[in-house]
Design a protein around this motif. Sequence first.
Motif: not given
Length: 608
Positions: A217-242
């Motif tokens: 259902t999702g992801a919980v990201i923590r930094n090196a200090d154990g704090e819950v953090v948000k990281r930017e969600t991106l749209k990857s173009g990799a699938s468009s490459f042959v």
Amino acid sequence: MCGIVGILGQGPVADLLVDSLKRLEYRGYDSAGVATLEGEHIERRRAEGKLRNLEARLKDAPLQGRVGIGHTRWATHGKPTENNAHPHATERVAVVHNGIIENFRELRQQLESTGAQFTSDTDTEVVAHLVNSYLEQGQSPEQAVRLSLPQLRGAFALAFLFTGHDDLMIGARKGSPLAIGYGDSEMYLGSDAIALAPFTDTISYLEDGDWVVLTRTGAVIRNADGEVVKRETLKSGASSFVVDKANFRHFMAKEIHEQPEVVGHTLARYIDMATERAVLPAELPFDFRDIQRVSITACGTANYAGHVAKYWFERFARLPVEIDVASEFRYREAPLCRGDLAIVISQSGETADTLAALRYAKEQGLHTLSVVNVPTSTIARESEVVMPTLAGPEIGVASTKAFTCQLMVLAALAVAAGRARGELSEADETKLVHGLIEVPRLMSAALATEPQIERLARDIAKRQDVLYLGRGTSYPLALEGALKLKEISYIHAEGYAAGELKHGPIALIDENMPVVVIAPFDRVFEKTVSNMQEVAARGGNIILMTDAKGAAEASVEALVNIVLPDMPSAFTPIVYAIPVQLLAYHTAVVMGTDVDQPRNLAKSVTVE
């Protein structure tokens, strides 16, 4: 370097893991494996060699688990055997790893003293046993990983799965890249967006020190200090490459032939065709008039791109340039002046030594600019200014189109810097920009030399040593030509400044020594002809890469003249790179080597 993929799926994942690993073959590998959770226990299938060997294992003994991790290994600790292949596991946990655990010996001794039984020679297995030791103490998987990570010294990306936890996967990174993929009631981990492209185009990149707990259902990201953090969600173009070979025998051949197109894309990004001006990045955080010195750092082929750029910056912008191999830069404790400029060059944007050089430069107060092919990479994210090369995915381990795109970016930047500093007039800039605009067309013309080079390669393949010579900007290209031949044909080759011939290398010249001379007709052409005469006098076999005027003016009989189109001398390395690459490629083909994945090499070197 090693490739990682993990899937929390709705159905069997083993075949999907292998398909994803195939997209990571370009990183280089010598063994592969997968692990899935089968009921209440972990099952592994591993094989040395190519992925087809792993596929055969899975055909004989299929896996049905809905959660799994996979890995392509490039050996650092221990031989490339099935026993050393990842995943490594205990009864409670399995792990895959990219990077190097520098303190694995002391960790292994500690763990063995408490009864841990090791079955491989790798540094990775200590991670499995370390996490297992906390699980045996009653810690949860999340706590076991949290307690283990601070004890690991080195660079790593890790993915874990756990017995009894069908809806759990944990990942962590320190130095080596790791991406999260978001699906529909499915989640993924991968070394890069290309690995995840078959499943999702929605990704996040972990930052240094991050670790992540994945469920379907999702992801919980923590930094090196154990704090819950948000990281930017991106749209990857990799699938468009042959990512296939098209009609070519190897990826390297395809990528050589793609260069006129991709270099044209790069050109369009950094040259304003309407005004015929080189375009600096928007909101540049410094003024080139305030820069006193440029430091360029890179590794391998990217380093040679930096060598060419040194000539351009010093000639066009009158800026002194120091060029360093990234692995040496910070260790020699170079004195740097706050406010100057550091340029780092990396195809992947994850090269460990280059990243360390970037961080050293930032610590010294330098402005930082990166030339990378992956704009979401660590080097790109940590640089003040990013100039993407726009080469597209480069699958062949030996860099071709990434190199020429790097050269185009650096050429445009040097011209823009010269204009900004008042060292180039408007007319000077226009003339240079015209020269750059012609490059894609000239590269297409250079590809027409391929049949001649293919015939020449049959002779080169019989030789044990080859010498490359060049002057000016052709000198770094001589270094690059020698590197290419070594990388994929395994023939010993050396590149030299032509003027250095008398200072040692001339002792090697005899009738069995091919000497590739890269010599467009330019202001140093006559000097290079003098060096060719020295070679000819000693029976050396000269292969001259030049233009029509150079071929007519050369007073020395060459074994072969490879005649390239006439062009302004300023940017010849971008065009002359093509015959240099083709000679290495066809020699390797004649010799029957693994062109796209040469032995002992990896595409992205994410450890020191």
